[in-house]
Design a protein around this motif. Structure first.
Motif, mmCIF file in Angstrom:
data_model
loop_
_atom_site.group_PDB
_atom_site.id
_atom_site.type_symbol
_atom_site.label_atom_id
_atom_site.label_comp_id
_atom_site.label_asym_id
_atom_site.label_seq_id
_atom_site.Cartn_x
_atom_site.Cartn_y
_atom_site.Cartn_z
ATOM 1 N N MET A 6 0.851 -1.196 0.000
ATOM 2 C CA MET A 6 0.000 0.000 0.000
ATOM 3 C C MET A 6 0.888 1.249 0.000
ATOM 4 S SD MET A 6 -2.904 1.130 2.782
ATOM 5 C CE MET A 6 -3.953 -0.276 2.417
ATOM 6 N N ASP A 48 -2.195 5.969 -0.139
ATOM 7 C CA ASP A 48 -3.279 5.072 0.233
ATOM 8 C C ASP A 48 -3.384 4.921 1.748
ATOM 9 O OD1 ASP A 48 -3.912 4.663 -2.397
ATOM 10 O OD2 ASP A 48 -2.700 2.840 -2.606
ATOM 11 N N GLU A 59 -4.922 8.099 3.209
ATOM 12 C CA GLU A 59 -6.357 8.171 2.941
ATOM 13 C C GLU A 59 -7.128 7.205 3.836
ATOM 14 O OE1 GLU A 59 -9.509 7.661 -0.796
ATOM 15 O OE2 GLU A 59 -7.344 7.564 -1.137
ATOM 16 N N ARG A 60 -6.562 5.997 4.031
ATOM 17 C CA ARG A 60 -7.259 5.014 4.864
ATOM 18 C C ARG A 60 -7.304 5.464 6.327
ATOM 19 N NH1 ARG A 60 -9.161 -0.021 4.677
ATOM 20 N NH2 ARG A 60 -9.124 -1.272 6.583
#
Length: 446
Positions: free
Chosen positions: A1, A5, A8-9
């Protein structure tokens, strides 16, 4: 990842937790500002949540849409926001939020440096402005409480004119003369062997603090509450013992419904008085440290707390991996100390001393409780010599202030009144009681 990413998660997890859980919302909103979030949709959610600081429980999406920027919210992953934060604790949310704050500082600094590089500046100006950018980025990563020598000196002279005020009362004047009452930003530990009556000290303190807050409120000086956590008794038992104190009625007679007419009258009057006191009673199934902190912060965000009392330290647990129980208890005591400083209130915790040995207990007997002695600002050790020598009056109790950071130590002599589950000054007269038999040598559950 990828890094993007991951960012954002984590953002989605924090925003989702803030929507789904009130305690997560309280800590996240106090840690992050709107500009700390990179997603426009998340910023729009955050602006809406900012208007819902006093909302109870989870927040539904329709409310977010009503209060937020609908156009920006169209880009939100609603399914993720309704699921990713489920089950997150306030502690986990706060950790993620602090990570996001550091990430936002890095992101902002990089964009400002890029803008700086695009300008034609002399080396001197470039270095000065660059240093300012990095300095501000560092400030966003940490919360500084530094004061200048000038400010500190002014505070010293201000206190010469207005000495340190007496804190919240303990209910025992002999004790308050030593400690000056319960002071803000301090962690207090009350240690005793089983059945000595340490919880009676805490119960007396809770009622005394609450009575002082009623006076404070009547003078328009605030609207604070005292929060009491019990890991041993349900709320109805705690209320029974507090009503026993207020009514001067034997708690056993209340529990067995054996009250005379005058006792019932006193109990009814005490119940009316008790119902007006600013006391919050929490009786969780388990005294989980992270939950205690989260619940405390939620209550504090609604109505400012004046003090927190935890009964008792040995029942507390903390999530995570520790080499041994002492390490876990050390993490808990450090966390409670941080909580007292963060909220600027006294945190009073009870600690049980092992029964082994027949010598007079001291703060040294707390050594098996992690770093509780080192973390505590004030350590009090309660003792009843009657439990070692039967010829001594069972009502005689001493509370030794063995540690008092920045203040004197000393010994307070008090009276333990088991049938009313309270303590009072040794010189106070005990009110008449109607208990049918003498209390057991081990006292009552509190």
């Amino acid at each position: 990842m990828s890094g993007c990413d991951t960012l954002e998660r984590i953002e989605t997890v924090v925003v989702s937790a803030a929507i789904l859980d009130e305690s997560c919302r309280v800590v996240a909103l106090s840690t992050l500002s709107t500009e700390d979030l990179s997603s426009p949709a998340h910023r729009a959610v955050w602006q809406a949540l900012g208007k819902l600081r006093d909302a109870r429980g989870r927040v539904d999406w329709d409310t977010v849409l009503r209060l937020g920027d609908r156009r920006a919210l169209e880009g939100a992953d609603v399914a993720a926001l309704r699921s990713l934060g489920r089950g997150k604790t306030a502690a986990q949310t706060e950790e993620h939020a602090r990570w996001l704050r550091r990430a936002s500082a890095d992101r902002l600094a990089r964009s400002q440096v890029d803008a700086l590089l695009a300008r034609s500046l002399s080396p001197e100006v470039f270095l000065v402005e660059g240093a300012s950018i990095f300095s501000k980025a560092q400030q966003r990563c940490v919360s500084s409480s530094a004061v200048t020598p000038t400010d500190a000196a002014v505070e010293v002279f201000r206190r010469l004119e207005n000495p340190l005020p007496k804190g919240l009362p303990s209910g025992v004047e002999a004790l308050d003369r030593i400690t000056r009452g319960w002071q803000g930003s301090r962690l207090y530990t009350i240690g005793a062997r089983p059945a000595v009556g340490k919880t009676a000290i805490a119960g007396t303190a809770v009622l005394s603090i609450a009575e002082a807050l009623v006076v404070e409120r009547s003078h328009g000086l605030g609207d604070r509450q005292v929060l009491f956590f019990s890991g041993e008794m349900p709320a109805v038992e705690i209320a029974t013992r507090m009503l026993s104190q207020l009514a001067h009625v034997d708690s056993q007679r209340i529990e067995h419904a054996q009250l005379a007419a005058d006792e019932m009258e006193r109990l009814q009057s005490a119940a009316q008085r008790f119902s007006t006191l600013p006391i919050l009673i929490e009786t969780p199934d388990a005294l989980d440290f992270d939950d205690v902190v989260a619940v405390t912060q939620v209550h504090h965000s609604r109505t400012r707390l004046a003090a927190v009392v935890v009964d008792y330290f040995g029942l507390m647990s903390k999530r995570g991996r520790f080499d041994n129980r002492a390490g876990e208890l050390s993490a808990i005591s450090r966390g409670l100390k941080r909580l007292s400083r963060r909220l600027d209130i006294p945190v009073i915790m009870l600690a049980q001393i092992n029964r082994t040995g027949n010598d007079k207990p001291t703060k040294e007997h707390l050594k098996d409780s992690g770093s509780v002695e080192e973390d505590s600002d004030v350590v009090m050790i309660a003792d009843r010599e009657h439990l070692r020598r039967r010829e001594v009056d069972p009502s005689e109790m001493t509370i030794a202030v063995d540690k008092n950071r920045g203040g004197p130590t000393g010994l307070a002599r008090v009276r333990f009144i088991p049938h009313e589950t309270r303590v009072t000054d040794a010189t106070s007269e005990a009110p008449p009681s109607h208990h049918d038999s003498a209390p057991s040598d081990d006292g009552v559950p509190w």
